[in-house]
Design a protein around this motif. Sequence first.
Motif, PDB file in Angstrom:
ATOM      1  N   ALA A  69     -48.324 -17.012  16.125  1.00  0.00           N
ATOM      2  CA  ALA A  69     -47.843 -18.295  16.633  1.00  0.00           C
ATOM      3  C   ALA A  69     -48.913 -18.948  17.503  1.00  0.00           C
ATOM      4  CB  ALA A  69     -46.560 -18.101  17.430  1.00  0.00           C
ATOM      5  N   ILE A  70     -48.858 -20.277  17.606  1.00  0.00           N
ATOM      6  CA  ILE A  70     -49.764 -21.033  18.475  1.00  0.00           C
ATOM      7  C   ILE A  70     -48.946 -21.955  19.378  1.00  0.00           C
ATOM      8  CG2 ILE A  70     -51.615 -20.965  16.765  1.00  0.00           C
ATOM      9  CD1 ILE A  70     -51.055 -23.962  16.240  1.00  0.00           C
ATOM     10  N   GLU A  71     -49.640 -22.621  20.279  1.00  0.00           N
ATOM     11  CA  GLU A  71     -49.017 -23.661  21.104  1.00  0.00           C
ATOM     12  C   GLU A  71     -49.492 -25.030  20.629  1.00  0.00           C
ATOM     13  OE1 GLU A  71     -49.671 -23.116  25.262  1.00  0.00           O
ATOM     14  OE2 GLU A  71     -48.847 -21.075  25.293  1.00  0.00           O
ATOM     15  N   VAL A  72     -48.559 -25.952  20.529  1.00  0.00           N
ATOM     16  CA  VAL A  72     -48.853 -27.337  20.158  1.00  0.00           C
ATOM     17  C   VAL A  72     -48.517 -28.221  21.357  1.00  0.00           C
ATOM     18  CG1 VAL A  72     -48.329 -29.232  18.577  1.00  0.00           C
ATOM     19  CG2 VAL A  72     -48.302 -26.870  17.740  1.00  0.00           C
ATOM     20  N   TRP A  73     -49.498 -29.009  21.806  1.00  0.00           N
ATOM     21  CA  TRP A  73     -49.305 -29.842  22.991  1.00  0.00           C
ATOM     22  C   TRP A  73     -49.470 -31.319  22.649  1.00  0.00           C
ATOM     23  CZ3 TRP A  73     -48.175 -28.496  28.106  1.00  0.00           C
ATOM     24  CH2 TRP A  73     -48.069 -27.132  28.356  1.00  0.00           C
ATOM     25  N   ALA A  74     -48.618 -32.151  23.231  1.00  0.00           N
ATOM     26  CA  ALA A  74     -48.755 -33.609  23.147  1.00  0.00           C
ATOM     27  C   ALA A  74     -49.134 -34.118  24.533  1.00  0.00           C
ATOM     28  CB  ALA A  74     -47.452 -34.241  22.687  1.00  0.00           C
ATOM     29  N   LEU A  75     -50.308 -34.743  24.636  1.00  0.00           N
ATOM     30  CA  LEU A  75     -50.757 -35.361  25.884  1.00  0.00           C
ATOM     31  C   LEU A  75     -50.596 -36.868  25.730  1.00  0.00           C
ATOM     32  CD1 LEU A  75     -54.069 -33.349  26.474  1.00  0.00           C
ATOM     33  CD2 LEU A  75     -51.695 -32.657  26.891  1.00  0.00           C
ATOM     34  N   VAL A  76     -49.748 -37.468  26.552  1.00  0.00           N
ATOM     35  CA  VAL A  76     -49.358 -38.860  26.353  1.00  0.00           C
ATOM     36  C   VAL A  76     -49.878 -39.733  27.486  1.00  0.00           C
ATOM     37  CG1 VAL A  76     -47.430 -40.440  26.011  1.00  0.00           C
ATOM     38  CG2 VAL A  76     -47.285 -38.103  25.128  1.00  0.00           C
ATOM     39  N   ASP A  77     -50.576 -40.790  27.114  1.00  0.00           N
ATOM     40  CA  ASP A  77     -51.043 -41.817  28.047  1.00  0.00           C
ATOM     41  C   ASP A  77     -49.832 -42.652  28.463  1.00  0.00           C
ATOM     42  OD1 ASP A  77     -52.123 -44.024  29.306  1.00  0.00           O
ATOM     43  OD2 ASP A  77     -53.434 -44.612  27.646  1.00  0.00           O
ATOM     44  N   LEU A  78     -49.562 -42.706  29.775  1.00  0.00           N
ATOM     45  CA  LEU A  78     -48.446 -43.501  30.295  1.00  0.00           C
ATOM     46  C   LEU A  78     -48.936 -44.634  31.181  1.00  0.00           C
ATOM     47  CD1 LEU A  78     -45.844 -40.696  31.146  1.00  0.00           C
ATOM     48  CD2 LEU A  78     -45.897 -42.194  29.153  1.00  0.00           C
ATOM     49  N   SER A  79     -50.178 -45.084  30.960  1.00  0.00           N
ATOM     50  CA  SER A  79     -50.682 -46.224  31.715  1.00  0.00           C
ATOM     51  C   SER A  79     -49.977 -47.494  31.244  1.00  0.00           C
ATOM     52  CB  SER A  79     -52.199 -46.354  31.539  1.00  0.00           C
ATOM     53  OG  SER A  79     -52.527 -46.579  30.181  1.00  0.00           O
ATOM     54  N   ALA A  80     -50.133 -48.573  32.012  1.00  0.00           N
ATOM     55  CA  ALA A  80     -49.339 -49.780  31.773  1.00  0.00           C
ATOM     56  C   ALA A  80     -49.592 -50.411  30.411  1.00  0.00           C
ATOM     57  CB  ALA A  80     -49.625 -50.798  32.880  1.00  0.00           C
ATOM     58  N   SER A  81     -50.777 -50.237  29.841  1.00  0.00           N
ATOM     59  CA  SER A  81     -51.058 -50.851  28.537  1.00  0.00           C
ATOM     60  C   SER A  81     -50.176 -50.279  27.435  1.00  0.00           C
ATOM     61  CB  SER A  81     -52.531 -50.677  28.165  1.00  0.00           C
ATOM     62  OG  SER A  81     -52.843 -49.317  27.930  1.00  0.00           O
ATOM     63  N   MET A  82     -49.587 -49.099  27.673  1.00  0.00           N
ATOM     64  CA  MET A  82     -48.711 -48.491  26.666  1.00  0.00           C
ATOM     65  C   MET A  82     -47.340 -49.161  26.624  1.00  0.00           C
ATOM     66  SD  MET A  82     -50.348 -46.066  25.018  1.00  0.00           S
ATOM     67  CE  MET A  82     -49.182 -44.840  24.449  1.00  0.00           C
ATOM     68  N   ARG A  83     -47.091 -50.144  27.519  1.00  0.00           N
ATOM     69  CA  ARG A  83     -45.846 -50.922  27.446  1.00  0.00           C
ATOM     70  C   ARG A  83     -45.891 -51.977  26.351  1.00  0.00           C
ATOM     71  NH1 ARG A  83     -46.351 -52.176  33.169  1.00  0.00           N
ATOM     72  NH2 ARG A  83     -46.479 -54.356  32.524  1.00  0.00           N
ATOM     73  N   PHE A  84     -47.041 -52.155  25.741  1.00  0.00           N
ATOM     74  CA  PHE A  84     -47.216 -53.245  24.776  1.00  0.00           C
ATOM     75  C   PHE A  84     -46.201 -53.150  23.638  1.00  0.00           C
ATOM     76  CE2 PHE A  84     -49.024 -55.015  20.911  1.00  0.00           C
ATOM     77  CZ  PHE A  84     -49.387 -56.283  21.317  1.00  0.00           C
ATOM     78  N   ARG A  85     -45.643 -54.310  23.277  1.00  0.00           N
ATOM     79  CA  ARG A  85     -44.740 -54.394  22.137  1.00  0.00           C
ATOM     80  C   ARG A  85     -45.229 -55.503  21.210  1.00  0.00           C
ATOM     81  NH1 ARG A  85     -38.449 -53.618  24.090  1.00  0.00           N
ATOM     82  NH2 ARG A  85     -38.766 -51.735  25.352  1.00  0.00           N
ATOM     83  N   GLY A  86     -45.513 -55.123  19.989  1.00  0.00           N
ATOM     84  CA  GLY A  86     -45.924 -56.093  18.984  1.00  0.00           C
ATOM     85  C   GLY A  86     -45.027 -55.936  17.772  1.00  0.00           C
ATOM     86  N   LEU A 130     -54.249 -26.342  30.662  1.00  0.00           N
ATOM     87  CA  LEU A 130     -54.253 -25.755  29.320  1.00  0.00           C
ATOM     88  C   LEU A 130     -55.247 -24.607  29.202  1.00  0.00           C
ATOM     89  CD1 LEU A 130     -54.012 -28.924  27.038  1.00  0.00           C
ATOM     90  CD2 LEU A 130     -52.178 -27.562  28.038  1.00  0.00           C
ATOM     91  N   ALA A 131     -55.554 -23.965  30.317  1.00  0.00           N
ATOM     92  CA  ALA A 131     -56.497 -22.844  30.283  1.00  0.00           C
ATOM     93  C   ALA A 131     -55.912 -21.694  29.460  1.00  0.00           C
ATOM     94  CB  ALA A 131     -56.795 -22.383  31.707  1.00  0.00           C
ATOM     95  N   GLY A 132     -56.807 -20.867  28.923  1.00  0.00           N
ATOM     96  CA  GLY A 132     -56.366 -19.707  28.148  1.00  0.00           C
ATOM     97  C   GLY A 132     -56.721 -19.851  26.684  1.00  0.00           C
ATOM     98  N   ARG A 133     -55.872 -19.338  25.808  1.00  0.00           N
ATOM     99  CA  ARG A 133     -56.147 -19.345  24.371  1.00  0.00           C
ATOM    100  C   ARG A 133     -56.242 -20.773  23.835  1.00  0.00           C
ATOM    101  NH1 ARG A 133     -55.284 -14.284  22.205  1.00  0.00           N
ATOM    102  NH2 ARG A 133     -54.077 -12.831  23.471  1.00  0.00           N
ATOM    103  N   PRO A 134     -57.005 -20.965  22.747  1.00  0.00           N
ATOM    104  CA  PRO A 134     -57.067 -22.299  22.131  1.00  0.00           C
ATOM    105  C   PRO A 134     -55.686 -22.770  21.685  1.00  0.00           C
ATOM    106  CG  PRO A 134     -58.818 -20.892  21.287  1.00  0.00           C
ATOM    107  CD  PRO A 134     -57.912 -20.008  22.097  1.00  0.00           C
ATOM    108  N   LYS A 135     -55.498 -24.083  21.732  1.00  0.00           N
ATOM    109  CA  LYS A 135     -54.232 -24.706  21.375  1.00  0.00           C
ATOM    110  C   LYS A 135     -54.499 -25.920  20.480  1.00  0.00           C
ATOM    111  CE  LYS A 135     -52.632 -23.350  25.984  1.00  0.00           C
ATOM    112  NZ  LYS A 135     -53.781 -22.449  26.175  1.00  0.00           N
ATOM    113  N   LEU A 136     -53.483 -26.341  19.751  1.00  0.00           N
ATOM    114  CA  LEU A 136     -53.552 -27.599  19.014  1.00  0.00           C
ATOM    115  C   LEU A 136     -53.070 -28.692  19.953  1.00  0.00           C
ATOM    116  CD1 LEU A 136     -53.996 -29.190  16.376  1.00  0.00           C
ATOM    117  CD2 LEU A 136     -51.623 -28.662  15.771  1.00  0.00           C
ATOM    118  N   VAL A 137     -53.955 -29.660  20.246  1.00  0.00           N
ATOM    119  CA  VAL A 137     -53.673 -30.670  21.263  1.00  0.00           C
ATOM    120  C   VAL A 137     -53.782 -32.061  20.649  1.00  0.00           C
ATOM    121  CG1 VAL A 137     -54.375 -31.629  23.490  1.00  0.00           C
ATOM    122  CG2 VAL A 137     -54.555 -29.164  23.086  1.00  0.00           C
ATOM    123  N   LEU A 138     -52.696 -32.837  20.711  1.00  0.00           N
ATOM    124  CA  LEU A 138     -52.718 -34.225  20.271  1.00  0.00           C
ATOM    125  C   LEU A 138     -52.774 -35.121  21.494  1.00  0.00           C
ATOM    126  CD1 LEU A 138     -51.247 -32.577  17.872  1.00  0.00           C
ATOM    127  CD2 LEU A 138     -50.564 -34.844  17.092  1.00  0.00           C
TER     128      LEU A 138
END
Length: 281
Positions: free
Chosen positions: A71-88, A165-173
Amino acid sequence: MSTGEVVYLPHWRPGGSVVGAHRGRDAGGLGTFRDQVPFLRLPDARRIDIRATLRDPFEGTYVRRFETRTAIEVWALVDLSASMRFRGEADRMALVADLCTGLATSATRIGDAFGLIGCDDAIREDVFLPATRRQGIAMEHAARIGDMHCRGASARGLAEVPRRLAGRPKLVLVISDFRWPEALIEQVFSGLALHDVVPVLLADASEDEALPSFGLMEFDDLEGGGRRTVFMRPSLRRRWHARERERLDTLRRIASTYGRSPFRLEARFDAEMLSRHLMTT
């Protein structure tokens, strides 16, 4: 593949003792057949290969060795800065929630762990989920990301994430519109170089392709620059497009140096397209 389910293939052979779905780098007594080795290398009498043992002219004893599934770890790193409020054409954070929910469901279904970190100027502790294999908890936190307030002036908190995220390699998005200074992009991706890093670029046609050749336009800088009225003309439109191409080229260059090429997410989340990207890049 069911709707919203993401298929992925890590770029490394994981180690560890947690049984999962991925081809591991270790060998043992269970799993997919790998090869035969002398008994002294793997002293497990239950795995003695009678045929290989009888064929050895030096009367050595051989055992079957199997490739472990890990098994591995899968991580989602999400930008929550104000530009992410954009709606198009789409609500940007709704797309992020769909993506994270698909990842959480898919990872935990096959025995992997899913983790989530949201950042603006710093790591948002209210948007931090340690890696878990409990599907209900993972899906709940992933779905909730769509309701988070994006108010920070930057995404500099992502530069602090590698220590978490120190330690074993992970899949990071890394999920963002990547409207960052080049120095921050370099810092974030170099800090995550130990891991298998996949940038997910949030984009929208109305940000670029829908610009008119002539006319007054009002722009809203979501990260504190206020509103500006601009007279759009062909020369300014060409410069705008050139700057966008330069920005995306910079992102591709840095991302490819430390990880995989970016995946472009716009209009709607397509799990099949993301799966194809994760399986082939």
